[in-house]
Design an enzyme around this catalytic site. Structure first.
Site, PDB file in Angstrom:
ATOM      1  N   SER A 145       1.154  -5.531 -12.632  1.00  0.00           N
ATOM      2  CA  SER A 145      -0.142  -5.800 -11.993  1.00  0.00           C
ATOM      3  C   SER A 145      -0.819  -6.898 -12.791  1.00  0.00           C
ATOM      4  O   SER A 145      -0.504  -7.083 -13.979  1.00  0.00           O
ATOM      5  CB  SER A 145      -1.013  -4.534 -12.035  1.00  0.00           C
ATOM      6  OG  SER A 145      -2.362  -4.840 -11.707  1.00  0.00           O
ATOM      7  N   TYR A 158      -4.802   2.711 -16.582  1.00  0.00           N
ATOM      8  CA  TYR A 158      -3.918   1.935 -15.699  1.00  0.00           C
ATOM      9  C   TYR A 158      -3.539   0.609 -16.364  1.00  0.00           C
ATOM     10  O   TYR A 158      -2.364   0.235 -16.442  1.00  0.00           O
ATOM     11  CB  TYR A 158      -4.631   1.690 -14.361  1.00  0.00           C
ATOM     12  CG  TYR A 158      -3.827   0.904 -13.352  1.00  0.00           C
ATOM     13  CD1 TYR A 158      -2.758   1.484 -12.685  1.00  0.00           C
ATOM     14  CD2 TYR A 158      -4.143  -0.431 -13.054  1.00  0.00           C
ATOM     15  CE1 TYR A 158      -2.020   0.767 -11.749  1.00  0.00           C
ATOM     16  CE2 TYR A 158      -3.415  -1.148 -12.127  1.00  0.00           C
ATOM     17  CZ  TYR A 158      -2.356  -0.547 -11.469  1.00  0.00           C
ATOM     18  OH  TYR A 158      -1.632  -1.269 -10.544  1.00  0.00           O
TER      19      TYR A 158
HETATM   20  P1  NDP Z   1       1.291   3.332  -2.947  1.00  0.00           P
HETATM   21  O1  NDP Z   1       0.390   4.373  -3.475  1.00  0.00           O
HETATM   22  O2  NDP Z   1       1.140   2.868  -1.553  1.00  0.00           O
HETATM   23  O3  NDP Z   1       2.816   3.779  -3.182  1.00  0.00           O
HETATM   24  C1  NDP Z   1       3.217   4.229  -4.428  1.00  0.00           C
HETATM   25  C2  NDP Z   1       4.635   4.720  -4.358  1.00  0.00           C
HETATM   26  O4  NDP Z   1       4.999   5.224  -5.661  1.00  0.00           O
HETATM   27  C3  NDP Z   1       4.809   5.860  -3.388  1.00  0.00           C
HETATM   28  O5  NDP Z   1       6.057   5.780  -2.736  1.00  0.00           O
HETATM   29  C4  NDP Z   1       4.745   7.075  -4.288  1.00  0.00           C
HETATM   30  O6  NDP Z   1       5.405   8.168  -3.691  1.00  0.00           O
HETATM   31  C5  NDP Z   1       5.466   6.558  -5.522  1.00  0.00           C
HETATM   32  N1  NDP Z   1       5.188   7.328  -6.726  1.00  0.00           N
HETATM   33  C6  NDP Z   1       3.987   7.577  -7.304  1.00  0.00           C
HETATM   34  N2  NDP Z   1       4.135   8.396  -8.370  1.00  0.00           N
HETATM   35  C7  NDP Z   1       5.461   8.663  -8.461  1.00  0.00           C
HETATM   36  C8  NDP Z   1       6.245   9.453  -9.333  1.00  0.00           C
HETATM   37  N3  NDP Z   1       5.708  10.157 -10.339  1.00  0.00           N
HETATM   38  N4  NDP Z   1       7.580   9.513  -9.133  1.00  0.00           N
HETATM   39  C9  NDP Z   1       8.158   8.834  -8.117  1.00  0.00           C
HETATM   40  N5  NDP Z   1       7.472   8.073  -7.260  1.00  0.00           N
HETATM   41  C10 NDP Z   1       6.141   7.989  -7.426  1.00  0.00           C
HETATM   42  O7  NDP Z   1       1.152   2.100  -3.961  1.00  0.00           O
HETATM   43  P2  NDP Z   1       1.479   0.534  -3.825  1.00  0.00           P
HETATM   44  O8  NDP Z   1       2.598   0.295  -2.912  1.00  0.00           O
HETATM   45  O9  NDP Z   1       0.211  -0.174  -3.646  1.00  0.00           O
HETATM   46  O10 NDP Z   1       1.905   0.262  -5.347  1.00  0.00           O
HETATM   47  C11 NDP Z   1       3.230   0.089  -5.771  1.00  0.00           C
HETATM   48  C12 NDP Z   1       3.196  -0.503  -7.164  1.00  0.00           C
HETATM   49  O11 NDP Z   1       2.475  -1.712  -7.175  1.00  0.00           O
HETATM   50  C13 NDP Z   1       2.513   0.405  -8.207  1.00  0.00           C
HETATM   51  O12 NDP Z   1       3.232   0.369  -9.414  1.00  0.00           O
HETATM   52  C14 NDP Z   1       1.156  -0.251  -8.382  1.00  0.00           C
HETATM   53  O13 NDP Z   1       0.595   0.002  -9.646  1.00  0.00           O
HETATM   54  C15 NDP Z   1       1.503  -1.706  -8.195  1.00  0.00           C
HETATM   55  N6  NDP Z   1       0.370  -2.530  -7.801  1.00  0.00           N
HETATM   56  C16 NDP Z   1      -0.353  -2.234  -6.667  1.00  0.00           C
HETATM   57  C17 NDP Z   1      -1.461  -2.990  -6.344  1.00  0.00           C
HETATM   58  C18 NDP Z   1      -2.301  -2.679  -5.156  1.00  0.00           C
HETATM   59  O14 NDP Z   1      -3.369  -3.297  -5.011  1.00  0.00           O
HETATM   60  N7  NDP Z   1      -1.902  -1.797  -4.261  1.00  0.00           N
HETATM   61  C19 NDP Z   1      -1.874  -4.139  -7.174  1.00  0.00           C
HETATM   62  C20 NDP Z   1      -1.035  -4.355  -8.319  1.00  0.00           C
HETATM   63  C21 NDP Z   1       0.043  -3.577  -8.617  1.00  0.00           C
HETATM   64  P3  NDP Z   1       5.104   9.706  -4.013  1.00  0.00           P
HETATM   65  O15 NDP Z   1       3.624   9.834  -4.214  1.00  0.00           O
HETATM   66  O16 NDP Z   1       5.666  10.392  -2.843  1.00  0.00           O
HETATM   67  O17 NDP Z   1       5.890   9.996  -5.254  1.00  0.00           O
END
Ligand code: NDP
Length: 262
Positions: A145, A158
């Site tokens: 990020s 975070y």
């Molecule tokens: P979402 O919340 O839409 O999706 C997150 C995904 O990660 C889900 O599939 C979730 O599935 C999975 N996940 C979360 N915790 C776990 C865990 N403990 N084990 C396995 N899977 C896990 O987030 P985004 O698509 O927005 O984000 C994806 C990545 O991008 C993250 O790392 C985020 O920090 C990063 N990011 C996002 C930004 C944004 O603005 N959205 C900006 C910058 C970076 P489930 O809960 O079912 O496990």
């Protein structure tokens, strides 16, 4: 087909950025494994990707913060993809983002961020790297990020976890630079996903500021005055995963419209 005969494992592949990466890779010929905690979501993505692209897809339930769960998934995937090889491309995308002032950051909130965002990335890298080195080809792409490069109020846990991901990325990139493996990070700004929607709802619940107002404010944080789409992040991941990307190593590339210039 930029990823023909490649197999990619994408953590957090059940929605948002991970889902977009799964589609982008499968459209370029990769076999795709999506892993996350919610079975229903990863199963649906695997089904949709297969239906749209014809790619071979698999899903696995996994908590990236649990070492045994990660090891089980890696062993299971290796067994199931045995006929076509190993994991060539690993995308560490699973992540969480919760906000609190530092003083209100509980031990649990702090540990949760480190465990999922940072240690989960470490577990998957450690598990997947040996086969890449052995085969002389591999790509690791960590979704960090811009909060991994700079700070912002209320996201210290975070931001600390994402800074850690960049240190991990840069160090491992140098360890394996001569082995045909590249390790890079992508640093998005705010992306149009559920994570951002939840952040906006949280601002409204905590401060009374309407989510629509908060949305305009986070758009203004980018000189382009907009959010990034998951597909834009996926396009960069595709470049890093492809043969053309082989010279890019140890980098942390922003996809944020220019809000952070380093
Ligand atoms: P979402 O919340 O839409 O999706 C997150 C995904 O990660 C889900 O599939 C979730 O599935 C999975 N996940 C979360 N915790 C776990 C865990 N403990 N084990 C396995 N899977 C896990 O987030 P985004 O698509 O927005 O984000 C994806 C990545 O991008 C993250 O790392 C985020 O920090 C990063 N990011 C996002 C930004 C944004 O603005 N959205 C900006 C910058 C970076 P489930 O809960 O079912 O496990």
């Amino acid at each position: 087909m930029k990823l023909a005969n490649r197999t990619a494992l994408i953590t957090g592949g059940g929605r948002g950025i991970g889902r977009a990466v799964a589609f982008a890779f499968a459209r370029e010929g990769a076999s795709v494994v999506v892993a996350a905690r919610t079975e229903q979501e990863v199963a649906r993505v695997a089904e949709e990707v297969k239906a749209e692209t014809g790619a071979r897809t698999m899903y696995a339930t996994c908590d990236v913060s649990d070492r045994e769960s990660v090891e089980l998934v890696l062993a299971d995937v290796r067994e199931r993809i045995g006929a076509i090889g190993a994991i060539d491309i690993l995308v560490n995308n699973a992540g969480i983002a919760e906000s609190a002032t530092l003083v209100k950051t509980s031990d649990e909130l702090w540990q949760r961020h480190l465990a999922i965002n940072l240690t989960g990335t470490f577990y998957f890298m450690r598990g997947a790297l040996p086969a890449m080195v052995e085969r002389g080809w591999g790509r690791i792409i960590n979704i960090a990020s811009i909060a991994g490069k700079t700070g912002a109020p209320y996201i210290s846990a975070y931001s600390a976890s994402k800074h850690g991901v960049l240190g991990l990325t840069r160090s491992v990139a140098l360890e394996v630079a001569s082995k045909g493996v590249t390790v890079n990070a992508i640093c998005p700004g705010y992306v149009e996903t559920d994570m951002t929607t939840r952040a906006l709802e949280n601002i409204e619940a905590k401060t009374g500021r309407p989510a629509a107002d908060a949305l305009e404010a986070i758009k203004r944080m980018s000189p382009q005055n907009r959010l990034i789409t998951p597909e834009e992040v996926a396009s960069l991941a595709l470049l890093l995963a492809s043969e053309e990307g082989r010279g890019i190593n140890g980098q942390a590339i922003n996809v944020d419209g220019g809000s952070v210039l380093y």
